[in-house]
Write a protein that holds these residues in place. Structure first.
Motif, PDB file in Angstrom:
ATOM      1  N   TYR A 119       0.846  -1.201   0.000  1.00  0.00           N
ATOM      2  CA  TYR A 119       0.000   0.000   0.000  1.00  0.00           C
ATOM      3  C   TYR A 119       0.879   1.247   0.000  1.00  0.00           C
ATOM      4  O   TYR A 119       0.630   2.199  -0.752  1.00  0.00           O
ATOM      5  N   ALA A 120       1.886   1.263   0.877  1.00  0.00           N
ATOM      6  CA  ALA A 120       2.748   2.442   0.997  1.00  0.00           C
ATOM      7  C   ALA A 120       3.522   2.705  -0.291  1.00  0.00           C
ATOM      8  O   ALA A 120       3.678   3.858  -0.716  1.00  0.00           O
ATOM      9  N   LEU A 121       4.014   1.640  -0.922  1.00  0.00           N
ATOM     10  CA  LEU A 121       4.740   1.800  -2.183  1.00  0.00           C
ATOM     11  C   LEU A 121       3.844   2.396  -3.269  1.00  0.00           C
ATOM     12  O   LEU A 121       4.280   3.253  -4.045  1.00  0.00           O
ATOM     13  N   GLU A 122       2.602   1.934  -3.332  1.00  0.00           N
ATOM     14  CA  GLU A 122       1.686   2.455  -4.343  1.00  0.00           C
ATOM     15  C   GLU A 122       1.369   3.925  -4.094  1.00  0.00           C
ATOM     16  O   GLU A 122       1.326   4.737  -5.039  1.00  0.00           O
ATOM     17  N   LYS A 123       1.156   4.300  -2.841  1.00  0.00           N
ATOM     18  CA  LYS A 123       0.889   5.709  -2.519  1.00  0.00           C
ATOM     19  C   LYS A 123       2.091   6.569  -2.879  1.00  0.00           C
ATOM     20  O   LYS A 123       1.942   7.682  -3.408  1.00  0.00           O
ATOM     21  N   ARG A 124       3.270   6.055  -2.622  1.00  0.00           N
ATOM     22  CA  ARG A 124       4.505   6.767  -2.962  1.00  0.00           C
ATOM     23  C   ARG A 124       4.588   6.975  -4.473  1.00  0.00           C
ATOM     24  O   ARG A 124       4.916   8.066  -4.948  1.00  0.00           O
ATOM     25  N   ARG A 125       4.309   5.942  -5.228  1.00  0.00           N
ATOM     26  CA  ARG A 125       4.367   6.025  -6.688  1.00  0.00           C
ATOM     27  C   ARG A 125       3.355   7.040  -7.219  1.00  0.00           C
ATOM     28  O   ARG A 125       3.694   7.862  -8.093  1.00  0.00           O
TER      29      ARG A 125
END
Length: 208
Positions: A119-125
């Motif tokens: 989830y965090a990686l997707e929000k970062r992207r």
């Protein structure tokens, strides 16, 4: 006589105030945590991020030596809140073992499933794609009140560090969350991690 008694009452009150102040300091309640985290020196990179970096080499070699926190506006706060809610709604929770057949596998949730770091990686992207500097979008490892490891995304701003969390749809300042903060990506190097002062630098074996 009256003035003497008044002085004694004031002294007694002052003594009580000093005692309460000392108690609060000892208990850790004297000062609220600052709106921005205080980071320490280099620390160990989570194993999941290490493996992620072997695949996404370019993403883990970005240098931002003169980075400054993002300027927080009502528009920016609305944008990061919208992304947090959108990703939390679209991605369905699934453990790494069930999703990828292995523990601690950090990946973009392109198949629609993931656990906390995904989830965090997707929000970062998505936030980086909207123009927020990568130096201000930092993967962060915390410990939940039950002792379990957890990953969130920190957004650095000039009004403090905001947390995007798959367990909570509302974006909050880091000092308004119940977590103990352990480590996060360095703002000047996406492949390096730094400790967060006041946290626990022991390695978290897993994050969920």
């Amino acid at each position: 006589m009256a003035s003497s008694m008044g002085w004694r009452r004031k002294a007694k009150g002052l003594g009580l105030a000093v005692a309460l102040s000392a108690f609060c300091v000892a208990a850790g309640f004297a000062h609220a945590a600052p709106a921005s985290m205080v980071v320490g020196g280099s620390t160990s990179q989570p194993i999941g991020h290490y493996d992620f970096c072997k695949i996404h080499v370019a993403e883990c070699s970005i240098r931002s030596p003169n980075s400054v926190p993002e300027h927080l506006t009502s528009k920016l706060l609305h944008e990061i809140s919208a992304v947090n809610l959108s990703v939390n709604t679209r991605v369905k929770p699934m453990s790494d073992l069930d999703n990828y057949g292995k523990d601690e596998w950090w990946a973009y949730p392109d198949n629609g499933f993931g656990d906390c770091e995904d989830y965090a990686l997707e929000k970062r992207r998505e936030l980086n794609g909207m123009g927020i500097a990568i130096a201000n979008l930092l993967m962060t490892v915390v410990r939940k009140p039950d002792g379990e490891g957890h990953a969130v995304l920190t957004v650095r701003t000039d009004k403090g560090d905001f947390i995007l969390d798959n367990l909570v749809d509302k974006v909050r300042l880091w000092n308004q969350t119940p977590y103990r903060y352990l480590k996060r990506q360095a703002s000047d190097n996406t492949g390096h991690w730094v400790s967060i002062l006041g946290g626990d630098e022991q390695l978290v074996s897993s994050v969920k």
